[in-house]
Design a protein around this motif. Structure first.
Motif, mmCIF file in Angstrom:
data_model
loop_
_atom_site.group_PDB
_atom_site.id
_atom_site.type_symbol
_atom_site.label_atom_id
_atom_site.label_comp_id
_atom_site.label_asym_id
_atom_site.label_seq_id
_atom_site.Cartn_x
_atom_site.Cartn_y
_atom_site.Cartn_z
ATOM 1 N N MET C 118 0.785 -1.112 -0.002
ATOM 2 C CA MET C 118 0.411 0.217 -0.297
ATOM 3 C C MET C 118 0.931 1.177 -0.209
ATOM 4 O O MET C 118 0.724 2.416 -0.210
ATOM 5 C CB MET C 118 -0.710 0.149 1.462
ATOM 6 N N TRP C 119 1.708 0.825 0.860
ATOM 7 C CA TRP C 119 3.029 2.541 0.924
ATOM 8 C C TRP C 119 3.707 2.476 0.670
ATOM 9 O O TRP C 119 4.405 3.242 0.099
ATOM 10 C CB TRP C 119 2.624 2.865 2.660
ATOM 11 N N GLY C 120 4.361 0.956 -0.546
ATOM 12 C CA GLY C 120 5.819 0.973 -1.057
ATOM 13 C C GLY C 120 6.849 0.897 -0.053
ATOM 14 O O GLY C 120 7.520 0.346 -0.877
ATOM 15 N N THR C 121 6.353 0.536 1.273
ATOM 16 C CA THR C 121 8.291 0.146 2.175
ATOM 17 C C THR C 121 7.691 -0.433 4.002
ATOM 18 O O THR C 121 6.298 -0.585 3.785
ATOM 19 C CB THR C 121 8.204 1.382 3.179
ATOM 20 N N TRP C 122 8.546 -1.648 3.905
ATOM 21 C CA TRP C 122 7.719 -2.298 4.886
ATOM 22 C C TRP C 122 7.720 -1.361 6.436
ATOM 23 O O TRP C 122 6.290 -2.087 6.862
ATOM 24 C CB TRP C 122 8.884 -3.129 5.096
ATOM 25 N N TRP C 123 8.411 -0.587 6.280
ATOM 26 C CA TRP C 123 8.194 -0.013 7.431
ATOM 27 C C TRP C 123 8.150 1.705 7.459
ATOM 28 O O TRP C 123 8.500 2.269 6.612
ATOM 29 C CB TRP C 123 9.837 0.082 8.621
ATOM 30 N N GLU C 124 7.156 1.867 7.962
ATOM 31 C CA GLU C 124 6.368 3.988 7.445
ATOM 32 C C GLU C 124 6.277 4.281 9.105
ATOM 33 O O GLU C 124 6.137 3.892 9.825
ATOM 34 C CB GLU C 124 5.461 3.598 6.552
ATOM 35 N N TRP C 125 7.114 5.052 9.375
ATOM 36 C CA TRP C 125 7.126 5.428 10.269
ATOM 37 C C TRP C 125 5.486 6.360 10.927
ATOM 38 O O TRP C 125 5.540 7.041 11.341
ATOM 39 C CB TRP C 125 8.319 7.084 10.845
ATOM 40 N N ASP C 126 4.462 5.895 11.245
ATOM 41 C CA ASP C 126 3.129 5.914 10.852
ATOM 42 C C ASP C 126 3.241 6.562 12.262
ATOM 43 O O ASP C 126 3.555 5.239 12.841
ATOM 44 C CB ASP C 126 2.499 4.423 10.053
ATOM 45 N N ALA C 127 2.242 6.812 12.616
ATOM 46 C CA ALA C 127 2.542 7.075 13.951
ATOM 47 C C ALA C 127 1.568 5.360 14.452
ATOM 48 O O ALA C 127 1.781 5.668 15.467
ATOM 49 C CB ALA C 127 0.746 8.222 14.433
ATOM 50 N N ARG C 128 0.466 4.888 13.837
ATOM 51 C CA ARG C 128 -0.010 3.757 14.686
ATOM 52 C C ARG C 128 0.953 3.005 15.290
ATOM 53 O O ARG C 128 0.888 2.377 15.963
ATOM 54 C CB ARG C 128 -1.505 2.979 14.037
ATOM 55 N N LEU C 129 1.248 2.506 14.163
ATOM 56 C CA LEU C 129 3.004 1.751 13.924
ATOM 57 C C LEU C 129 3.990 2.206 14.771
ATOM 58 O O LEU C 129 4.230 0.880 15.600
ATOM 59 C CB LEU C 129 3.784 1.306 12.099
ATOM 60 N N THR C 130 4.362 3.535 14.550
ATOM 61 C CA THR C 130 5.225 3.782 15.965
ATOM 62 C C THR C 130 4.865 3.713 17.253
ATOM 63 O O THR C 130 5.528 2.576 18.212
ATOM 64 C CB THR C 130 5.415 5.176 15.524
ATOM 65 N N SER C 131 3.808 2.925 17.637
ATOM 66 C CA SER C 131 3.640 3.295 18.838
ATOM 67 C C SER C 131 2.667 2.189 19.033
ATOM 68 O O SER C 131 3.458 1.689 20.540
ATOM 69 C CB SER C 131 2.089 4.379 19.321
ATOM 70 N N GLN C 132 2.582 0.899 18.489
ATOM 71 C CA GLN C 132 2.760 -0.068 18.899
ATOM 72 C C GLN C 132 3.819 -0.615 18.981
ATOM 73 O O GLN C 132 4.043 -1.349 19.732
ATOM 74 C CB GLN C 132 1.796 -0.473 17.308
ATOM 75 N N LEU C 133 4.973 -0.239 18.316
ATOM 76 C CA LEU C 133 6.537 -0.671 18.337
ATOM 77 C C LEU C 133 7.038 -0.520 19.856
ATOM 78 O O LEU C 133 7.230 -0.569 20.490
ATOM 79 C CB LEU C 133 7.264 -0.341 17.838
ATOM 80 N N ILE C 134 5.815 0.892 20.471
ATOM 81 C CA ILE C 134 6.874 1.760 21.586
ATOM 82 C C ILE C 134 5.902 0.244 22.845
ATOM 83 O O ILE C 134 6.649 0.022 23.529
ATOM 84 C CB ILE C 134 5.858 2.728 21.601
ATOM 85 N N LEU C 135 4.091 0.252 22.067
ATOM 86 C CA LEU C 135 4.360 -0.279 23.145
ATOM 87 C C LEU C 135 4.705 -2.138 24.013
ATOM 88 O O LEU C 135 4.928 -2.438 24.689
ATOM 89 C CB LEU C 135 2.822 -1.081 22.888
ATOM 90 N N LEU C 136 5.192 -2.760 22.601
ATOM 91 C CA LEU C 136 6.514 -4.103 22.558
ATOM 92 C C LEU C 136 6.901 -3.937 23.134
ATOM 93 O O LEU C 136 7.511 -5.089 24.113
ATOM 94 C CB LEU C 136 6.262 -4.158 20.812
ATOM 95 N N PHE C 137 7.878 -2.210 23.491
ATOM 96 C CA PHE C 137 8.804 -2.835 24.073
ATOM 97 C C PHE C 137 8.513 -2.184 25.455
ATOM 98 O O PHE C 137 9.338 -3.015 26.830
ATOM 99 C CB PHE C 137 9.564 -1.263 23.433
ATOM 100 N N LEU C 138 7.144 -1.708 26.153
ATOM 101 C CA LEU C 138 6.842 -1.829 27.244
ATOM 102 C C LEU C 138 6.018 -2.907 27.754
ATOM 103 O O LEU C 138 6.990 -3.054 28.971
ATOM 104 C CB LEU C 138 5.680 -1.044 27.376
ATOM 105 N N TYR C 139 6.202 -4.178 26.587
ATOM 106 C CA TYR C 139 5.316 -5.239 27.385
ATOM 107 C C TYR C 139 7.281 -6.258 28.107
ATOM 108 O O TYR C 139 6.898 -6.657 28.508
ATOM 109 C CB TYR C 139 4.901 -5.987 25.949
ATOM 110 N N ILE C 140 7.533 -6.234 27.024
ATOM 111 C CA ILE C 140 9.540 -6.947 26.776
ATOM 112 C C ILE C 140 9.762 -6.183 28.131
ATOM 113 O O ILE C 140 10.218 -7.007 28.945
ATOM 114 C CB ILE C 140 9.770 -6.367 25.195
ATOM 115 N N GLY C 141 9.610 -4.767 28.723
ATOM 116 C CA GLY C 141 10.635 -4.307 29.698
ATOM 117 C C GLY C 141 9.339 -5.074 30.816
ATOM 118 O O GLY C 141 10.336 -4.999 32.366
#
Lengths: 227, 77, 250
Positions: C118-141
């Motif tokens: 859709m966007w032509g890239t695997w990773w986009e610094w989209d707000a939703r993707l970014t906050s999910q990534l941070i959520l993953l860090f919180l879980y791992i912490g």
């Protein structure tokens, strides 16, 4: 214990912490040197052109500040934990969050405030336009108390672990993200010529929130760690 | 059915790789979680068996010791 | 109500209750997830804009929803653990965190795979993707802190405090990431927000969401039961549940 003597206890602990830290100056100076060295590395890595450096300057200085706040943080409660002072603090009739707040303030005086003073040097090295220096220092002034408070939470949680360094950064760095975003945005908006007022006020609000809630979390964490 | 043949299902209008990759890895991740839970349970059961054997060993030794001390008491008296 | 709730502070009663629920939750999860996904994959019509690639939504949206829902649940468990010192709530943190982390990973991964066509890239610094990534860090912490201590009780309490600190920060992080995104992002990304979804797509999506709800509950139940057994292994009832006669060492 009445309010006055609680206050007295807090100031006594703060004075002692300051005295201990000033006797071991390397612990205070090393994180600052770390920031300067990290800042020096970037022009060598990305090239000395002012257009690149000026654009990444804020980010580099702030990331270096975040990392350096983690450096000394392990020691925030370690010595007190090992020599039993922390237990005394828990057992003392003075409210533990107040004492934790005192320790946060001392930590800021020794790590945050020097960083604010050091900021112009870093800005100079990274060729940040002069117009943004004031905003950079202001964001550091408002942001570093938050750093100290959050670091204290992490340090109190991991104090009873022998080696909590890597774990501490895993716990804390995600929580620093809003700070990084707003601080960088404030400097950015000064650079493009608009007012940074809103972002700095937001940072100040976050700082007040953190300084209110973090001592409670620190106190709870100390209770768990001391057990 | 939105598709006419199995080839079309796999092809997904050109997006087949992405759709099947997303579904495959997602199901795999959840499957790993389930299997890990089952393995934990199994390990706990093994641990329980070990613990039981240990308890039985201790009980037997205690009994033996009691027995022996009774015997020695008999001989000395 | 307190009288009714009180026995569940003990491991054995909770274990029994969860044992009653688990087959139902597992069955419902299997049924709803498979119906939702099969419907979504094979029977729902293709999207007029995105063709068949939108079918990822049937995993992406439910997993993203419950990755955040699980964090809320974990924070509530943490609050109960800290305020009332209930041990089952402490164990619930350890049971929820891996499930939440897996769901977050699934949401992230499907988001990235969806982003490529859709966007032509695997990773986009989209707000939703970014906050999910941070959520993953919180879980791992939280997980890392839980298992960092030799004493399980200390680890659980430390993790509970961290989960509560995190839950205060989650809205701030979320908000700041959105704000940062709107500041830095060009107009390259077309946000596909449609006014409404046609029912042929919405119904399978709702079924899939219900399925993921049951799936999350079933996974948490499985892990919580394991955790209870692990912590209560020294008690005769837990030994008996694991198929072993316990002789109290008498």
């Amino acid at each position: 214990m009445n309010r006055a003597s609680s206050w007295q206890l807090m100031t006594t602990i703060m004075r002692r912490d300051l005295a201990v830290a000033l006797r071991r100056r390397s612990d205070v100076i090393n994180p600052l040197l770390f920031v300067v060295i990290v800042v020096t590395l970037f022009p060598l890595a990305v090239g000395p052109g002012p257009d690149i450096l000026g654009r990444i300057a804020t980010g580099v200085i702030w990331v270096a500040a975040l990392l350096s706040s983690l450096l000394g943080s392990e020691r925030l409660f370690r010595d007190d934990f090992l020599d039993g002072n922390l237990e005394q603090m828990v057992l003392s009739p003075a409210p533990l969050p107040l004492l934790a707040f005192g320790k946060v303030v001392v930590h800021w005086l020794l790590s945050g405030l020097p960083l604010v003073i050091l900021a112009p040097v870093c800005a100079l090295l990274l060729k940040l336009p002069f117009a943004a220096w004031g905003t950079l220092m202001l964001t550091l002034l408002v942001g570093t108390p938050m750093l100290s408070a959050m670091t204290a939470v992490g340090a109190a949680l991991t104090v009873s672990l022998g080696r909590g360094g890597a774990l501490l950064s895993l716990l804390l760095l995600p929580l620093f993200i809003p700070l990084l975003i707003f601080a960088a945005a404030a400097v950015e908006s000064t650079l493009v010529g608009t007012s940074a007022y809103g972002q700095v006020l937001l940072l100040a609000g976050l700082m007040l929130l953190t300084l209110t809630l973090a001592p409670l979390a620190v106190a709870a964490a100390i209770r768990v760690s001391v057990n | 059915m939105a598709f006419d043949s199995w080839q079309e299902v796999i092809w997904m209008g050109g997006y087949g790789f992405y759709v099947w990759l997303a579904f495959g890895i997602s199901i795999l991740a959840i499957a790993i979680l389930v299997v890990h839970g089952l393995l934990t349970r199994k390990k706990l059961a093994q641990l329980a068996v070990k613990k039981q054997q240990q308890q039985q060993r201790i009980a037997r030794r205690k009994q033996q010791e009691r027995h022996r001390s009774m015997v020695t008491n008999d001989s000395t008296s | 109500m307190w009288k009714w709730l009180h026995p569940y502070a003990k491991g054995e009663a909770t274990y029994r209750l969860l044992g009653l629920w688990q087959p139902w939750l597992t069955g419902l999860a299997l049924a709803f997830v498979s119906v939702g996904l099969v419907w979504g994959l094979f029977y729902a019509p293709p999207d007029y804009q995105q063709g068949d690639s939108y079918r990822i939504i049937f995993i992406h949206v439910p997993s993203a929803m419950f990755s955040m829902g699980a964090y809320t649940g974990m924070a509530i468990a943490a609050l109960i653990a800290l305020v009332w010192q209930i041990r089952t709530a402490e164990w619930a943190i350890a049971a929820i965190a891996p499930v939440g982390a897996t769901l977050t990973f699934v949401a992230l991964f499907t988001g990235a795979v969806w982003g490529k066509p859709m966007w032509g890239t695997w990773w986009e610094w989209d707000a939703r993707l970014t906050s999910q990534l941070i959520l993953l860090f919180l879980y791992i912490g939280v997980l890392a802190l839980y298992y960092a201590f030799n004493d399980a009780r200390t680890g659980a309490k430390a993790a509970a405090i961290l989960a509560l600190v995190g839950v205060i920060n989650v809205p701030i992080i979320h908000f700041s990431v959105y704000w940062w995104n709107s500041l830095h992002q060009g107009a390259t990304i077309t946000k596909f927000e449609k006014p409404s979804m046609p029912p042929e797509m919405l119904i399978p999506l709702l079924i899939s969401i219900a399925g993921f709800l049951f799936l999350t509950a079933a996974l948490i139940t499985q892990r919580l039961r394991n955790e209870i057994l692990k912590q209560e292994l020294h008690r005769p009832w837990a030994m008996a549940k694991l198929g072993v006669e316990a002789n109290d060492g008498v």
